[in-house]
Scaffold this active site. Structure first.
Site, short mmCIF file in Angstrom:
data_model
loop_
_atom_site.label_atom_id
_atom_site.label_comp_id
_atom_site.label_asym_id
_atom_site.label_seq_id
_atom_site.Cartn_x
_atom_site.Cartn_y
_atom_site.Cartn_z
N ASN A 12 43.41 47.69 74.22
CA ASN A 12 43.48 46.25 74.52
C ASN A 12 42.27 45.92 75.40
O ASN A 12 42.25 46.27 76.57
CB ASN A 12 44.80 45.96 75.25
CG ASN A 12 44.88 44.53 75.77
OD1 ASN A 12 44.08 43.68 75.39
ND2 ASN A 12 45.85 44.26 76.62
N TRP A 13 41.31 45.23 74.81
CA TRP A 13 40.06 44.97 75.53
C TRP A 13 40.14 43.79 76.49
O TRP A 13 39.20 43.53 77.22
CB TRP A 13 38.92 44.78 74.51
CG TRP A 13 38.31 46.09 74.11
CD1 TRP A 13 38.95 47.29 74.03
CD2 TRP A 13 36.94 46.33 73.78
NE1 TRP A 13 38.05 48.27 73.66
CE2 TRP A 13 36.81 47.71 73.50
CE3 TRP A 13 35.80 45.52 73.68
CZ2 TRP A 13 35.60 48.30 73.14
CZ3 TRP A 13 34.59 46.10 73.30
CH2 TRP A 13 34.49 47.47 73.05
N LYS A 14 41.25 43.05 76.45
CA LYS A 14 41.41 41.89 77.36
C LYS A 14 40.17 40.99 77.30
O LYS A 14 39.57 40.87 76.24
CB LYS A 14 41.73 42.40 78.76
CG LYS A 14 42.90 43.39 78.75
CD LYS A 14 43.47 43.68 80.09
CE LYS A 14 44.63 44.66 79.93
NZ LYS A 14 45.38 44.88 81.14
N HIS A 94 52.10 39.84 75.86
CA HIS A 94 51.51 40.66 76.93
C HIS A 94 51.82 40.01 78.27
O HIS A 94 51.81 38.79 78.40
CB HIS A 94 50.00 40.80 76.73
CG HIS A 94 49.41 41.84 77.63
ND1 HIS A 94 49.11 41.58 78.94
CD2 HIS A 94 49.13 43.15 77.42
CE1 HIS A 94 48.65 42.69 79.50
NE2 HIS A 94 48.65 43.65 78.60
N GLU A 96 50.14 39.53 80.78
CA GLU A 96 49.11 38.63 81.31
C GLU A 96 49.15 37.26 80.62
O GLU A 96 48.49 36.31 81.06
CB GLU A 96 47.72 39.29 81.18
CG GLU A 96 47.57 40.41 82.19
CD GLU A 96 46.59 41.52 81.81
OE1 GLU A 96 45.75 41.30 80.92
OE2 GLU A 96 46.68 42.60 82.41
N GLU A 165 55.56 48.01 78.55
CA GLU A 165 54.50 48.01 79.56
C GLU A 165 55.05 47.45 80.87
O GLU A 165 55.08 46.22 81.06
CB GLU A 165 53.36 47.10 79.12
CG GLU A 165 52.62 47.55 77.89
CD GLU A 165 51.20 47.01 77.89
OE1 GLU A 165 50.27 47.81 77.92
OE2 GLU A 165 51.01 45.78 77.91
N GLY A 171 47.12 48.34 84.99
CA GLY A 171 45.90 48.27 85.79
C GLY A 171 46.07 48.76 87.22
O GLY A 171 45.18 48.56 88.05
N SER A 210 48.30 51.83 82.65
CA SER A 210 47.58 52.92 83.34
C SER A 210 47.51 54.22 82.55
O SER A 210 47.51 55.30 83.14
CB SER A 210 48.20 53.17 84.72
OG SER A 210 47.97 52.05 85.56
P1 PGA Z 1 45.79 49.29 81.61
O1 PGA Z 1 46.26 48.02 80.76
O2 PGA Z 1 45.75 50.47 80.66
O3 PGA Z 1 44.43 48.93 82.11
O4 PGA Z 1 46.80 49.50 82.69
C1 PGA Z 1 47.24 48.14 79.77
C2 PGA Z 1 47.54 46.79 79.17
O5 PGA Z 1 47.55 45.79 79.88
O6 PGA Z 1 47.80 46.68 77.96
#
Ligand code: PGA
Length: 266
Positions: A12-14, A94, A96, A165, A171, A210
């Site tokens: 997931n490149w966000k 997600h 976010e 998640e 993160g 993470s």
């Molecule tokens: P992360 O993000 O691996 O940087 O914790 C995972 C995600 O948000 O899908």
């Protein structure tokens, strides 16, 4: 339909990546070529069309879709538009994008999921509890509800995967224990079973939050973990490929185990 016999590793490149990053995507594709892993990248919408033309080692997808198919929605990108330029899957829900950080509530997530499906995208539904939910002992209840509300029309592994998640693990470098992941996956599995219609394919369950090269193998050793959703560590081939290889190793072990089981039953 995604190949369910292989573990799935999704990057997931966000909000990262520019045209120059296509070189990194090609590097990932070269390093991953030939491995028995379903490897996907959820890219920013701006890169989907370009990355989709790089070949088919990696499945290219989106991180979100608009809930409407089109029209007067300034700034929106619909599932059909993403499919049109080569996306084959999308994340939905997600953390976010969910309230309070984003704007999606459970109802909108259900609509987005249906919109993605109608447009021909497969969906990775993301669910997860907050640190407060976990402390209060309601993590499973919260996640089960997220799953139920997102899937009013049922669940089918032919087009759906679910990524657990925990919000507090994203993160942060903090991870649930393997037992906590296994417990949550069985709660999700039980909920999905209740929702699935007759003849539905099993829904693959992923873990995200993470994940890096140091913990991927352990997480993949949990029986119910069919794959990983990887944020930060997916941005470079150097950090992503070891995770993909850990999934390929597991895939090899499973193939060996089923060969042995077959030989034993002869
Ligand atoms: P992360 O993000 O691996 O940087 O914790 C995972 C995600 O948000 O899908």
């Amino acid at each position: 339909m995604p190949d369910q016999s292989m573990p799935c590793v999704v990057g997931n490149w966000k909000m990262n990546g520019v045209i120059e990053s296509l070189v990194e995507i090609e590097r990932i594709a070269r390093g991953a070529s030939g491995l028995a892993v379903d490897i996907r990248l959820a890219l920013p919408a701006t890169l989907v069309a370009l990355a989709a033309r790089l070949g088919d080692t990696l499945m290219i997808g989106a991180q979100d879709v608009h809930q409407q198919p089109g029209g007067a929605w300034t700034g929106g990108v619909s599932a059909g538009m993403l499919r049109d330029v080569g996306a084959r899957f999308t994340l939905v829900g997600h953390s976010e994008r969910r309230l309070p950080q984003g704007s999606d509530d459970d109802d909108r997530i259900a609509v987005k999921l249906a919109a993605a499906r109608v447009a021909g995208l497969s969906v990775i539904l993301c669910v997860g509890e907050t640190a407060d939910d976990r402390r209060a002992g309601r993590a499973e209840q919260v996640v089960e509800q997220q799953v139920r509300r997102a899937l009013p029309d049922g669940a089918d592994g032919r087009w759906l995967s679910i990524a657990y998640e925990p919000r507090w693990a994203i993160g942060s470098g903090a991870l649930p224990s393997l037992a906590e992941i296994a417990t949550m996956h069985s709660a999700i599995g039980a909920t999905v079973e209740l929702l699935a219609k007759r003849g539905a394919a099993p829904v693959p369950l992923l873990y995200g939050g993470s994940v890096d090269r140091s913990n991927a193998g352990d997480i993949l050793s949990i029986d119910s973990v069919d794959g990983l959703l990887v944020g930060k560590a997916s941005l470079a081939a150097q950090s992503f490929l070891p995770i993909v290889r850990a999934a390929a190793d597991r895939s090899g072990r499973h193939a060996q185990a089923s060969d042995l089981a077959r030989a034993g039953s002869l």
